[in-house]
Every structure is written in C-alpha cells, then in structure tokens.
Design an enzyme around this catalytic site. Structure first.
Site, short mmCIF file in Angstrom:
data_model
loop_
_atom_site.label_atom_id
_atom_site.label_comp_id
_atom_site.label_asym_id
_atom_site.label_seq_id
_atom_site.Cartn_x
_atom_site.Cartn_y
_atom_site.Cartn_z
N GLU A 58 37.58 44.60 39.28
CA GLU A 58 37.76 44.48 37.83
C GLU A 58 36.41 44.57 37.11
O GLU A 58 36.30 45.21 36.07
CB GLU A 58 38.45 43.15 37.48
CG GLU A 58 39.84 43.01 38.05
CD GLU A 58 39.88 42.40 39.46
OE1 GLU A 58 40.98 42.06 39.89
OE2 GLU A 58 38.82 42.28 40.11
N CYS A 87 41.38 37.44 40.05
CA CYS A 87 41.03 36.04 40.28
C CYS A 87 40.65 35.42 38.93
O CYS A 87 40.53 36.12 37.92
CB CYS A 87 39.87 35.93 41.27
SG CYS A 87 38.26 36.47 40.61
#
Length: 198
Positions: A58, A87
């Site tokens: 990401e 996460c």
C-alpha cells in the site's frame, strides 16, 4: 513495479480466499487508475505491485502515485484488488494520504482480511479507511473474473472458481460488515436526522 501481468499460478495462490492462508506472507495489489470527466472516465494506468522487504504494498502504491502530477481540478478514481486487507499502519497512512487529495477516491476489494496478533488494531484501521471515504469490500467471483482478464497472463483461459470461493466471499463479507457496522449505524442515524430536518 512488477511486470504488467501476473502469472496464473501466482495470482491463484496469493488471491485465493481460503480460510487458512498459510505461507502467504506477501501482499499483492492490482490497481486501476481512472480520471473522471463528467459522465465518462478514462483509464490512465493499471498494473500490479507486491510488497518489498521492509515496505508494504500500500505504501509502495502511495509513493508511486505521489510522483504523478495529479491535476487538483480533476477527479481521479483508484481501484485496488488486494490479496490481504491493509494492516492498521497502512490504513492510517492511506487515510492520511487521501486527506491531502480530496479529488482522489479509492475503492479496495480484498481477497482476505488481515489480522495480526492485536485483533483490535486491524479492524480499527479498516474503520478509519471507511471514515476517510474509502469503499471497502470483499472480492466476489465478478472481481476475480475481472482481475483474471485484466491483470493475469491468462493465455485466453477462462477463469474458473475454486471450491469454496463463493462461500468464503460471503463469510468474509459478513465479517467485514460486522467490523464496519458501527459506522453504518452512525451513517444511517445521520441520514435519519437529516431526513427529519434535525
């Protein structure tokens, strides 16, 4: 940046929405970036990334798109198809990033939900993304079919669902809904008050 198309076996291994995903320590992210002009949209880029040592996928994508000279007067839509949901730390970074780009919207379709030892952090990260305007959903057959035809070197083979794909998508969608439910209830309450003029 990896090659444009994924190998079939790599896609099936990493994106399979199995209940117990042992050995799948990498996260893959397939993306499409579109610019929206009134009723039409134009694809600007697509591809896939995977996490590198010490950097989650990401954050790699945020670095990648930060290098673009995004026109603040135009609207952009980014769609991610990820092998794992973000996460907590990545969710926080993505939400913060989006705050600086009000003309950019993000949709995330995850194959599986990621939870590490602290089972409260990751759900809170997903709620944070939702509050930041990110649309989050679990991948369904339709999404796998799209990914297979867009991001996979499929050699004109048709995507075939594995046993349990639908059931696992439903189970994970329910789990995601339970995580986001408090936010949906608040949104529903706000809408009700707005309707009543309060």
């Amino acid at each position: 940046m990896d090659s444009l198309l994924m190998k079939q076996r790599k896609f099936l291994y990493h994106f399979k929405n199995v209940r117990w995903a042992k050995g799948r320590h990498e996260t893959y992210l397939c993306y499409v970036v579109k610019r929206r002009d009134s009723a039409t949209s134009f694809s600007l880029d697509f591809g896939h990334l995977r996490n590198k040592s010490g950097c989650h996928v990401e954050l790699l994508f945020l670095r990648y798109i930060s290098d673009w000279d995004l026109d603040p007067g135009r609207c952009y839509r980014v769609t991610w198809f990820t092998s794992w949901s973000p996460c907590y730390d990545c969710a926080r970074h993505v939400a913060d990033f989006l705050r600086g780009y009000p003309n950019l919207s993000l949709r995330i379709f995850a194959a599986r939900l990621y939870f590490c030892e602290d089972r409260k952090a990751e759900p809170e990260g997903l709620r944070r993304l939702h509050r930041a305007g990110v649309q989050i959903a679990i991948m369904t057959f339709k999404d796998y079919f799209y990914c297979w035809n867009t991001f996979v070197e499929n050699r004109e083979k048709t995507f075939k669902a594995w046993e349990g794909l639908h059931e696992n998508s439903v189970r994970l969608s329910r789990q995601l809904r339970r995580i986001l439910l408090p936010l949906y209830e608040v949104d529903d309450l706000r809408d009700a008050f707005r309707t009543l003029g309060l």
